[in-house]
Design a protein around this motif. Structure first.
Motif, PDB file in Angstrom:
ATOM      1  N   LYS A  97       0.808  -1.217   0.000  1.00  0.00           N
ATOM      2  CA  LYS A  97       0.000   0.000   0.000  1.00  0.00           C
ATOM      3  C   LYS A  97       0.842   1.268   0.000  1.00  0.00           C
ATOM      4  N   ASP A  98       1.861   1.324   0.838  1.00  0.00           N
ATOM      5  CA  ASP A  98       2.669   2.547   0.933  1.00  0.00           C
ATOM      6  C   ASP A  98       3.451   2.818  -0.351  1.00  0.00           C
TER       7      ASP A  98
ATOM      8  N   LYS B 182       1.011   4.149  -2.981  1.00  0.00           N
ATOM      9  CA  LYS B 182       0.728   5.569  -2.719  1.00  0.00           C
ATOM     10  C   LYS B 182       1.871   6.447  -3.210  1.00  0.00           C
TER      11      LYS B 182
ATOM     12  N   LEU C 201       1.818   6.580  -6.976  1.00  0.00           N
ATOM     13  CA  LEU C 201       0.666   7.320  -7.490  1.00  0.00           C
ATOM     14  C   LEU C 201       0.920   8.823  -7.510  1.00  0.00           C
ATOM     15  N   LYS C 202       1.706   9.319  -6.538  1.00  0.00           N
ATOM     16  CA  LYS C 202       2.037  10.749  -6.535  1.00  0.00           C
ATOM     17  C   LYS C 202       2.753  11.127  -7.818  1.00  0.00           C
TER      18      LYS C 202
ATOM     19  N   ASN D  64       4.794   8.293   9.001  1.00  0.00           N
ATOM     20  CA  ASN D  64       4.806   7.904   7.593  1.00  0.00           C
ATOM     21  C   ASN D  64       6.006   6.991   7.330  1.00  0.00           C
TER      22      ASN D  64
END
Length: 391
Positions: A60-61, A64, A67-68, A323
């Motif tokens: 998941k991380d 993400k 995706l940025k 994070n």
């Protein structure tokens, strides 16, 4: 054979990645007297590529994080084409710097080509950055697996960029780490991962950019006419940092210069400051820090060069501390080692308090002495390792 191959991140459009790659190539060559070559590898995008990277879609991380970058590409290509043209201009400056300042091999596209080429070298040095981040594992390039057993393999300030290795990569990570002759890492977190993987204690050394002093960096900087401004270099979207910059501008009357939209598109940055900078490669980046009156940043390398050029600066968090992709720890570690923890602006700090921190004067006589000690210690370590590999 008097040739050393350097594995680095010179192809990334990031000031820190390129400048630490530059430092790595130069310092290794100066220590050994050998010819150093930065290895160029562009992996072919075929079925093997898809197979190697497919497992990452379940992380998941990492998704993400990717995706940025995808969102940024879509925005500048289809939505804001003028911004896209400005970003291309910036990339041109990066490419010019890299082409002018690196000694490259030819470009290889397969592991077999790398393996064959490696026989021409006496050793390979893997430079810094997040070379062992799980997202890079699938290429099997930074793992140094393609280098034969008899050729020495060294890492300097390598980083995993995460606190935990994905379960499906643990076995492979143990294997490639076990083949490397000398390992050093950039963060204590990385040292712990190596210990957990192969039960080996490894040293934590300074970032390659700190191996060169300000005089060396000034030689490759570009002369710019602008002086005495507030330089803002933000990779994240921390609103407090922008608010403080405007407060400092109101208090000092100095203009704000910023480099917008590096890692992600922050729409506020398109209107932020008095001058948005796009015609800025690594040489210009150094100059804009060198000529600034004040620097406000959330970047590790923005912090490093502020220190090297003896600037009055302040650092904000780019990430929340929880994070998994956070780089806050390496900034904290550096500031602690040079006793400048008070330049850190935390989330509970008001704009007025942050402004006062930035405008307070740093005594650089003490700081420079500590930086010099860190530099000397890491160079001595690297020199010792390189000499040991020749025996």
């Amino acid at each position: 054979m008097k040739k050393i191959g350097i594995l680095n991140c010179s192809h990334i459009y990031n000031y820190g990645s390129v400048l630490q790659s530059y430092a790595m190539e130069k310092v290794v060559g100066e220590i050994t007297g050998y010819d150093t070559y930065s290895v160029r590898y562009r992996q072919k995008k075929g079925l093997r590529y898809i197979k190697n990277y497919f497992p990452l879609i379940f992380e998941k991380d990492i998704v993400k994080f990717k995706l940025k970058g995808v969102k940024r590409k879509i925005y500048i290509k289809f939505i804001n084409k003028s911004l896209g043209e400005n970003c291309k201009k910036r990339e041109h400056y990066f490419q010019k710097f890299v082409n002018d300042n690196f000694n490259f091999t030819e470009t290889y596209t397969t592991i077999n080509e790398l393996n064959k080429m490696s026989l021409e070298y006496s050793k390979f040095v893997l430079g810094s950055d997040q070379v062992w981040h799980p997202i890079n594992y699938g290429s099997h390039y930074y793992t140094m697996e393609w280098i034969p057993e008899q050729i020495k393999k060294i890492t300097y300030a390598a980083s995993f960029g995460v606190s935990n290795i994905p379960k499906y990569q643990i076995k492979g990570t143990k294997k490639f780490l076990g083949r490397i002759d000398n390992i050093s890492v950039r963060e204590q977190q990385g040292a712990q991962i190596v210990y957990d993987m192969i039960n080996k204690k490894v040293p934590v050394v300074v970032d390659p950019t700190l191996l060169l002093d300000s005089d060396r960096w000034e030689k490759i900087s570009t002369n710019i006419e602008d002086k005495d401004y507030i330089f803002c270099y933000f990779l994240g979207n921390n609103k407090m940092a922008r608010e403080m910059a405007n407060a400092v501008k109101n208090k000092t009357g100095k203009k704000i210069f910023s480099i917008p939209c590096m890692d992600e598109v922050n729409l506020e940055d398109l209107q932020f400051g008095d001058k948005q900078l796009y015609d800025v490669g690594p040489s210009e980046f150094l100059s804009y820090i060198k000529n600034a009156a004040y620097v406000i940043t959330d970047s590790f390398h923005g912090t490093v060069f502020s220190v090297l050029f003896n600037k009055q600066f302040a650092v904000y968090n780019r990430y929340n501390n929880n994070n998994k992709n956070s780089t806050n720890s390496r900034i904290d570690t550096l500031l602690m080692k040079i006793e400048l923890e008070n330049r850190r602006i935390l989330s509970n700090c008001s704009t007025e308090e942050g402004t006062n921190i930035l405008l307070s004067t740093i005594d650089y006589s003490k700081v420079n002495s500590k930086v010099s000690e860190l530099r000397s210690g890491s160079i001595e370590y690297l020199k010792h390792v390189l000499e040991e590999c020749d025996k």
